[in-house]
Design a protein around this motif. Structure first.
Motif, PDB file in Angstrom:
ATOM      1  N   ARG A 108      10.025   3.775   3.947  1.00  0.00           N
ATOM      2  CA  ARG A 108       8.895   3.293   4.729  1.00  0.00           C
ATOM      3  C   ARG A 108       7.822   4.370   4.865  1.00  0.00           C
ATOM      4  O   ARG A 108       6.634   4.084   4.826  1.00  0.00           O
ATOM      5  CB  ARG A 108       9.356   2.859   6.112  1.00  0.00           C
ATOM      6  CG  ARG A 108       8.201   2.291   6.922  1.00  0.00           C
ATOM      7  CD  ARG A 108       8.580   2.065   8.339  1.00  0.00           C
ATOM      8  NE  ARG A 108       9.558   1.005   8.464  1.00  0.00           N
ATOM      9  CZ  ARG A 108      10.167   0.708   9.604  1.00  0.00           C
ATOM     10  NH1 ARG A 108       9.894   1.412  10.688  1.00  0.00           N
ATOM     11  NH2 ARG A 108      11.029  -0.264   9.667  1.00  0.00           N
ATOM     12  N   SER A 150       4.093   3.837   3.775  1.00  0.00           N
ATOM     13  CA  SER A 150       3.001   3.933   4.748  1.00  0.00           C
ATOM     14  C   SER A 150       1.945   4.915   4.280  1.00  0.00           C
ATOM     15  O   SER A 150       0.746   4.698   4.463  1.00  0.00           O
ATOM     16  CB  SER A 150       3.543   4.361   6.113  1.00  0.00           C
ATOM     17  OG  SER A 150       3.922   5.716   6.090  1.00  0.00           O
ATOM     18  N   THR A 166      -2.349   4.506   3.086  1.00  0.00           N
ATOM     19  CA  THR A 166      -3.459   5.085   3.857  1.00  0.00           C
ATOM     20  C   THR A 166      -4.462   5.783   2.959  1.00  0.00           C
ATOM     21  O   THR A 166      -5.215   5.144   2.256  1.00  0.00           O
ATOM     22  CB  THR A 166      -2.952   6.060   4.927  1.00  0.00           C
ATOM     23  OG1 THR A 166      -2.050   6.959   4.311  1.00  0.00           O
ATOM     24  CG2 THR A 166      -2.291   5.335   6.055  1.00  0.00           C
ATOM     25  N   GLN A 174      -3.430   2.839  13.883  1.00  0.00           N
ATOM     26  CA  GLN A 174      -3.009   1.832  12.909  1.00  0.00           C
ATOM     27  C   GLN A 174      -4.106   1.629  11.858  1.00  0.00           C
ATOM     28  O   GLN A 174      -5.109   0.961  12.120  1.00  0.00           O
ATOM     29  CB  GLN A 174      -2.703   0.495  13.579  1.00  0.00           C
ATOM     30  CG  GLN A 174      -2.155  -0.514  12.585  1.00  0.00           C
ATOM     31  CD  GLN A 174      -1.835  -1.841  13.220  1.00  0.00           C
ATOM     32  OE1 GLN A 174      -2.657  -2.415  13.905  1.00  0.00           O
ATOM     33  NE2 GLN A 174      -0.630  -2.321  12.991  1.00  0.00           N
ATOM     34  N   TRP A 215      -1.897  -1.155   7.370  1.00  0.00           N
ATOM     35  CA  TRP A 215      -0.598  -1.226   8.035  1.00  0.00           C
ATOM     36  C   TRP A 215      -0.467  -2.473   8.887  1.00  0.00           C
ATOM     37  O   TRP A 215       0.608  -2.799   9.366  1.00  0.00           O
ATOM     38  CB  TRP A 215      -0.397  -0.012   8.961  1.00  0.00           C
ATOM     39  CG  TRP A 215      -0.192   1.282   8.256  1.00  0.00           C
ATOM     40  CD1 TRP A 215      -0.377   1.531   6.926  1.00  0.00           C
ATOM     41  CD2 TRP A 215       0.229   2.524   8.835  1.00  0.00           C
ATOM     42  NE1 TRP A 215      -0.111   2.834   6.645  1.00  0.00           N
ATOM     43  CE2 TRP A 215       0.264   3.468   7.798  1.00  0.00           C
ATOM     44  CE3 TRP A 215       0.570   2.915  10.118  1.00  0.00           C
ATOM     45  CZ2 TRP A 215       0.633   4.794   8.010  1.00  0.00           C
ATOM     46  CZ3 TRP A 215       0.943   4.224  10.337  1.00  0.00           C
ATOM     47  CH2 TRP A 215       0.975   5.157   9.290  1.00  0.00           C
ATOM     48  N   TRP A 250       2.903  -1.660  11.527  1.00  0.00           N
ATOM     49  CA  TRP A 250       3.281  -0.257  11.638  1.00  0.00           C
ATOM     50  C   TRP A 250       2.276   0.510  12.495  1.00  0.00           C
ATOM     51  O   TRP A 250       1.089   0.193  12.520  1.00  0.00           O
ATOM     52  CB  TRP A 250       3.334   0.406  10.262  1.00  0.00           C
ATOM     53  CG  TRP A 250       4.446  -0.090   9.409  1.00  0.00           C
ATOM     54  CD1 TRP A 250       5.546  -0.770   9.823  1.00  0.00           C
ATOM     55  CD2 TRP A 250       4.544   0.047   7.994  1.00  0.00           C
ATOM     56  NE1 TRP A 250       6.355  -1.062   8.742  1.00  0.00           N
ATOM     57  CE2 TRP A 250       5.761  -0.575   7.611  1.00  0.00           C
ATOM     58  CE3 TRP A 250       3.770   0.628   7.003  1.00  0.00           C
ATOM     59  CZ2 TRP A 250       6.190  -0.620   6.295  1.00  0.00           C
ATOM     60  CZ3 TRP A 250       4.186   0.590   5.692  1.00  0.00           C
ATOM     61  CH2 TRP A 250       5.395  -0.041   5.345  1.00  0.00           C
ATOM     62  N   GLN A 267       1.341   4.784  13.964  1.00  0.00           N
ATOM     63  CA  GLN A 267       1.623   6.207  13.958  1.00  0.00           C
ATOM     64  C   GLN A 267       1.272   6.771  15.329  1.00  0.00           C
ATOM     65  O   GLN A 267       0.358   6.268  15.980  1.00  0.00           O
ATOM     66  CB  GLN A 267       0.779   6.920  12.890  1.00  0.00           C
ATOM     67  CG  GLN A 267       1.024   8.416  12.846  1.00  0.00           C
ATOM     68  CD  GLN A 267       0.275   9.086  11.716  1.00  0.00           C
ATOM     69  OE1 GLN A 267      -0.916   9.331  11.819  1.00  0.00           O
ATOM     70  NE2 GLN A 267       0.969   9.368  10.629  1.00  0.00           N
ATOM     71  N   VAL A 283       5.494   6.969  11.240  1.00  0.00           N
ATOM     72  CA  VAL A 283       5.341   5.522  11.084  1.00  0.00           C
ATOM     73  C   VAL A 283       6.496   4.818  11.788  1.00  0.00           C
ATOM     74  O   VAL A 283       7.645   5.227  11.674  1.00  0.00           O
ATOM     75  CB  VAL A 283       5.232   5.104   9.590  1.00  0.00           C
ATOM     76  CG1 VAL A 283       6.427   5.585   8.789  1.00  0.00           C
ATOM     77  CG2 VAL A 283       5.089   3.597   9.458  1.00  0.00           C
TER      78      VAL A 283
END
Lengths: 427, 166
Positions: free
Chosen positions: A167, A171, A175, A259, A263, A268, A270, A293
């Motif tokens: 994951r 993630s 980004t 976010q 995501w 998800w 952070q 994440v």
């Protein structure tokens, strides 16, 4: 307390060899410069002999021990002797670093940092992993003894949470690199339309650049785990160089739940943090991410375990941005808002990358209001709550000027009272 | 009403800095502009016959002059825009013409008060007071103070932070 470390001692005997291996890239450079020849062999032998002797001699003269005054004393230097004493009672962090070559052979470095400016850290290279851990827990125990005078054993994690590496990679792919790739692809198509054939170069550059930053991000955050022990929040991560941090919850000055747009379908988030006392000159020295994440379902549990006193529930309503602010912030105007809860100053922002930032009133350093010419035309201002250096910035933008000022005054009031009423958190 | 006035509950009586700061900033502008103009003039003089270099020289000379005149003219307003207030629990500083800002630092958050005076500032008998907190973005500096006034402010801040209790 064992007296294991109370006598002057060397680092691991293998240290000179490890240092020699670490400087091997110089030999590689020489190889590429002059090719395989007698000259190269000569330089190689000189390097081995001189470098090896130098490293061995400096290892011979390097000692460290825990002295009777509760200091870590480190002596080094062949020509210029150097002696340093780090007060364990002012300990900031003890981190085990594991550079790649040393790691393969089961060795690690220990970085000890105390509060103070300038020469306030010592890196002991290299110690066997077991010894490094032993010294680390002894230093931590000493520090704890001096502060609370209670005996404590090896810090055991009460609770630990690990980010699945799959994951994490997914993630990170979603980004930075995606944006660069999209921009690169658009640019290359545009170039290809203007001049056929030239698009490939830009595409290659975009792909290359984003891949490098992606790999750097993945290797640094790989095997991410965050847990809680007697001394605070324990964070460790890294594939080649493993970093360990122990952060007392009081040192967390601000947080930001982020976010990115890609995501959102996965739910998800952070969590980034500002940590007090992290070295201001180098960004690498303190943790910047608490949770790289996490799925939204697990977020409440993590907050409960790691940030129990951070209640992000908004009590009053949001103070939204002024209607005119859409001329200044066309995308995020509808999202921009601030709110003051009984504990926290909270800012909501970001259209594509959504952010929710917060800091306790007693940890905000100063309040600023700024207004540029365009903002003045629109009758809006920005309200800044200044936190210690770190990834989190608290900026309430696009607020009507009167709202910004009233909120600033209200926030100041809470800043004055917060420190008196709130007892510092015990862990 | 400006944000500074709003921020001090409608009060316009912010403490102002010494008007000598104007002369000091004008001198600073002159001291930086003259060498730059000299370099540009030398470039123009020795680039006879190289039109590209000559053009760059002339263009940068004009740009330097425009920039210097603009900064020179704005100095008066910039100096007038600086204000500060020592409130009961905090220091407020405001400044800026185009980009305005007010900052408020509670005494309890101060880590360090710095009084500084460079050689040129000393020639004008001026000093600055800067407040540091744990945040790098606090930026509460009061330039253009009489040295005695700067010392007064420093002492006042120091005694306040002692009573404010960290």
């Amino acid at each position: 307390m064992s007296d294991n470390f109370s006598r002057p001692q060397h680092t691991a005997p293998l240290t000179p060899i490890l240092q020699l291996v670490n400087s091997a890239p110089i030999v590689l450079v020489a190889f590429f410069a002059i090719g395989l020849s007698w000259w190269f062999l000569l330089i190689g032998v000189i390097f081995l002999v001189v470098g090896g002797f130098g490293y061995w001699a400096s290892w011979q003269r390097r000692f460290f021990w825990l002295n009777e005054e509760g200091e870590l004393e480190a002596r080094s230097g062949i020509l210029f002797r150097r002696s340093r004493q780090l007060r364990i009672s002012r300990l900031q962090s003890v981190d085990i670093l594991r550079p790649p070559v040393a790691r393969l052979l089961g060795y690690s470095s220990l970085k000890i940092e105390v509060a103070g400016s300038g020469d306030s850290r010592v890196i002991l290279s290299y110690l066997s992993v077991g010894k490094a851990q032993e010294l680390r827990s002894e230093i931590l125990a000493l520090a704890k003894d001096e502060r609370t005078s209670t005996q404590s054993a090896e810090p055991a994690d009460h609770w630990k949470w690990q980010v699945p590496n799959g994951r994490l990679v997914a993630s990170l792919v979603l980004t930075t690199s995606t944006y660069f790739l999209i921009i690169g692809a658009v640019a290359s198509v545009a170039f290809a339309l203007v001049e056929p054939g030239s698009g490939l170069v830009t595409l290659a550059l975009a792909v290359g650049g984003s891949t490098i930053s992606l790999i750097a991000g993945i290797t640094s955050l790989f095997n991410f785990s965050v847990g809680r022990n007697d001394r605070g929040i324990a964070i460790s991560h890294g594939l080649f160089t493993t970093a360990h941090y122990t952060v007392s919850p009081i040192r967390i000055q601000a947080i930001c739940v982020v976010q990115p747009i890609a995501w959102r379908p996965f739910g998800w988030y952070q969590v980034a943090i500002n940590v007090a006392g992290a070295d201001q000159s180098s960004k690498k020295s303190g943790p910047r991410v608490l949770i790289p994440v996490v799925h939204e379902d697990a977020l409440p549990e993590l907050f409960h375990e790691l940030l129990p006193s951070w209640n992000l529930e908004i009590e009053d309503e949001w103070l939204a941005s002024a209607a005119t602010s859409r001329w200044r912030f066309p995308w995020q105007a509808a999202r921009l808002a601030v709110s003051l809860t009984s504990d926290l100053f909270v800012v909501r922002s970001g259209a594509l990358t959504r952010r929710l930032s917060a800091a306790p009133h007693e940890r905000i350093q100063s309040i600023r209001i700024t207004q540029g010419p365009w903002e003045r035309k629109l009758g809006i201002s920005s309200l800044h709550a200044d936190s210690v250096p770190g990834p989190v910035r608290l900026r309430g933008r696009g607020l009507a000027s009167s709202v910004a000022v009233h909120t600033a005054l209200a926030e100041l009031d809470r800043m004055f009272t917060a420190r008196k009423s709130r007892k510092s958190e015990q862990w | 009403m400006t944000i500074a006035e709003l921020f001090s509950a409608g009060s316009t009586d912010w403490l102002r800095v010494n008007p000598k700061l104007r002369t000091y900033w004008h001198t600073l502008i002159a001291l930086t502009t003259v060498p730059l103009l000299t370099v540009a003039a030398i470039v123009i003089a020795i680039s006879e016959g190289v039109p590209v270099v000559r053009f760059i020289g002339i263009a940068s000379m004009i740009a330097i002059m425009i920039f210097a005149i603009w900064a020179w003219v704005l100095v008066t307003r910039r100096v007038r825009s600086i204000g500060y207030r020592l409130e009961s629990r905090e220091l407020k500083v405001s400044s800026g013409i185009m980009f305005r800002r007010v900052v408020s630092v509670p005494f309890a958050r101060m880590q360090l008060v710095e009084v500084s005076a460079g050689p040129l500032e000393r020639a004008f008998s001026l000093a600055s007071v800067q407040l540091h907190t744990a945040s790098a973005s606090t930026d509460a500096t009061i330039p253009g103070l009489d040295p005695e006034r700067a010392a007064e402010i420093r002492d006042a801040l120091a005694s306040h932070s002692a009573t404010a209790g960290l």
